[in-house]
Motif scaffolding. Structure first.
Motif, short mmCIF file in Angstrom:
data_model
loop_
_atom_site.label_atom_id
_atom_site.label_comp_id
_atom_site.label_asym_id
_atom_site.label_seq_id
_atom_site.Cartn_x
_atom_site.Cartn_y
_atom_site.Cartn_z
N PHE A 8 0.85 -1.18 0.00
CA PHE A 8 0.00 0.00 0.00
C PHE A 8 0.89 1.24 0.00
O PHE A 8 2.01 1.21 0.51
N ASN A 9 0.33 2.29 -0.57
CA ASN A 9 1.08 3.53 -0.62
C ASN A 9 0.99 4.27 0.71
O ASN A 9 2.00 4.59 1.31
N ALA A 32 5.91 -2.86 4.24
CA ALA A 32 4.58 -3.19 3.70
C ALA A 32 3.85 -1.97 3.14
O ALA A 32 2.93 -2.10 2.34
N VAL A 33 4.26 -0.78 3.62
CA VAL A 33 3.61 0.46 3.15
C VAL A 33 4.67 1.53 2.90
O VAL A 33 5.76 1.47 3.47
N ARG A 34 4.32 2.52 2.04
CA ARG A 34 5.28 3.61 1.77
C ARG A 34 5.27 4.65 2.87
O ARG A 34 6.30 5.11 3.30
N ASP A 70 -4.72 4.47 0.98
CA ASP A 70 -5.30 3.32 0.30
C ASP A 70 -5.50 2.13 1.25
O ASP A 70 -6.02 1.09 0.86
N LEU A 71 -5.09 2.30 2.53
CA LEU A 71 -5.45 1.33 3.57
C LEU A 71 -5.70 2.09 4.86
O LEU A 71 -4.84 2.86 5.32
N SER A 294 -10.10 -1.10 3.20
CA SER A 294 -9.14 -0.98 2.11
C SER A 294 -9.76 -0.20 0.96
O SER A 294 -10.76 -0.60 0.38
N ASP A 295 -9.18 0.93 0.68
CA ASP A 295 -9.73 1.81 -0.36
C ASP A 295 -8.81 1.77 -1.57
O ASP A 295 -7.73 2.31 -1.55
#
Lengths: 297, 297
Positions: A8-9, A32-34, A70-71, A294-295
């Motif tokens: 996810f970003n 796992a995410v940015r 986005d999450l 979760s979008d």
């Protein structure tokens, strides 16, 4: 080793207590995410989250935190989840998720990146939920070290947790209270001799009061059902003690011993003794369900 | 460092299970006795004790084991202690002693020398017991790493243990049995999600069935008294859940959390989380009272 591609970003954490801060630490550690944006109810917690560097941004409003993420994971006591959902709801895929892991400690300082390793995360996506969103969320939890189980309904989840978690907590809360009120036995004696079995109950009964109040209010029906069965079983054993029926007691105790072997065999605990000193077992206070949203639009 | 002078010349262990074998290992490691003679009920256990080298001599008869020993410790389930006492009784100082330590494992392989370190050993010498015998026995337990507490009466010991140990065990035995009988939740689900709190109960409920049958039969009155109080308290919390009384739940949960701090503060447990994996907490199955008989004639 090559860095994994972030799933996810931007991760938004609504609530950064034991669970939220563990997710932040694990998501960072695993790449796992940015980026992470976080929010918490009180200014003191937001300040502490910033000090600990748990998030790239700490904001005040839940809506603002969710915007552009986005999450979104709601890591708050279940009693406020509905309200939070309204603030962040528009246009998302909603996937209820419950990581069955925890400790008796609370707050952003209490979390650690390994909390979910080897533990189960239960997903209960409502019928018709976007399959890709569910898969991606499952992949996220696996990246944090968890095993993922999908259950057919939230009702089944509630029954399973009522017996594996909510009833044990209610009983631990009860007996620790009972011990504290006795006239014949001093508190100091209870504490001193707690290694006799009581100690494990105190750990469970030290879990977060707000979280657990909400759990019992939200899962009332399943908890009351399990309590009914438990009470019948306790009456049966009590009767066996009163009548001096050693055979009935022995038969019951031998059966429960076998169940323990199952827990050890499937790796949810280790058979090694540790003296309960340097490395106490976890109460593994179960958690309210952080509702993962979760979008992907 | 100089070797300590042994406190006793010959230690006789009647029963070499978890406790007896831990005493043997600890007494050897600390140089607390010159030699150890042991006996066990079954030929298989006697063979195993010899193989493990836990004693200098393994004999069949309790009387023979006690002959020539200046310390005899009965480490058997409480139900057979009376009978054993008759076999070894003539001319000894009798000092009931209860080391509050243990694990859910049984047998001579399960013991370890550190079992009693930092744990309490409760002595309840009957009025008129030879003070030198009591002091020497206390010194022996301290050499094994235990703290020693003397209680004024066996009845008080029985009440304290009923709440700190016997009731927690009875409840753990009950709930593990309840979970196993549910129609709606599979055993596999119970095991998988046991990290939610249930796991700690399985550990306690895996304690030795014979020993625990005897404990409940022998301490029936105190256990039934504590059960009565526990049931009242459980009813009160159940009613709070049924009525949705969040305030009562929160108040109770906040109070029990404070009690946990007491257990940690006095060193009977550590606050550090361990994920419940590599180093599970101990159930610390409490033990029947090995009746320590010190013969100094």
């Amino acid at each position: 080793m090559a860095q994994p591609t972030p799933l996810f970003n931007r991760l938004a954490l609504i609530g950064v207590g034991l669970i939220g801060s563990s997710i932040a630490r694990a998501a960072r550690a695993q790449g796992a995410v940015r980026e992470i944006v976080a929010t918490a109810r009180t200014p003191a917690t937001r300040r502490r989250v910033a000090e600990l560097g748990l998030a790239d941004q700490v904001v005040e409003s839940n809506g603002a935190a969710a915007t552009g993420a986005d999450l979104v994971i709601v890591c708050a006591p279940v009693g406020v989840c509905g309200e939070i959902a309204k603030e962040i709801a528009p246009g998302v895929h909603f996937v209820p998720a419950h990581p069955v892991a925890g400790t008796e400690h609370s707050g952003p300082d209490a979390g650690f990146a390994e909390l979910f390793v080897g533990r189960w995360c239960i997903l209960t996506p409502p019928e018709g939920t976007d399959a890709a969103a569910v898969d991606k969320l499952a992949a996220f939890w696996r990246m944090l070290g968890a095993n993922v189980e999908t259950m057919a309904s939230p009702e089944h989840h509630d029954l399973v947790l009522a017996i594996t978690s909510h009833l044990p907590h209610l009983i631990a809360y009860t007996i620790v209270g009972t011990a504290d009120e006795l006239a014949e036995v001093t508190r100091s004696e209870v504490l001193k001799f707690s290694a006799g079995g009581f100690r494990d109950f105190t750990r469970i009964a030290a879990s977060d009061p707000t979280m657990w109040r909400d759990v019992f209010l939200a899962n009332k029906d399943a908890v009351l059902e399990m309590l009914g069965t438990f009470n019948e079983d306790l009456s049966r054993l009590t009767r066996a003690i009163r009548r001096g029926d050693g055979e009935a007691l022995f038969e019951h105790f031998a059966r429960t011993r076998a169940i323990r072997r199952g827990v050890v065999e499937i790796g949810q605990d280790s058979p090694a003794p540790d003296f309960g000193r340097a490395h106490p077992g976890l109460p593994e206070a179960p958690l309210p369900r952080p509702y993962a949203v979760s979008d992907e639009t």
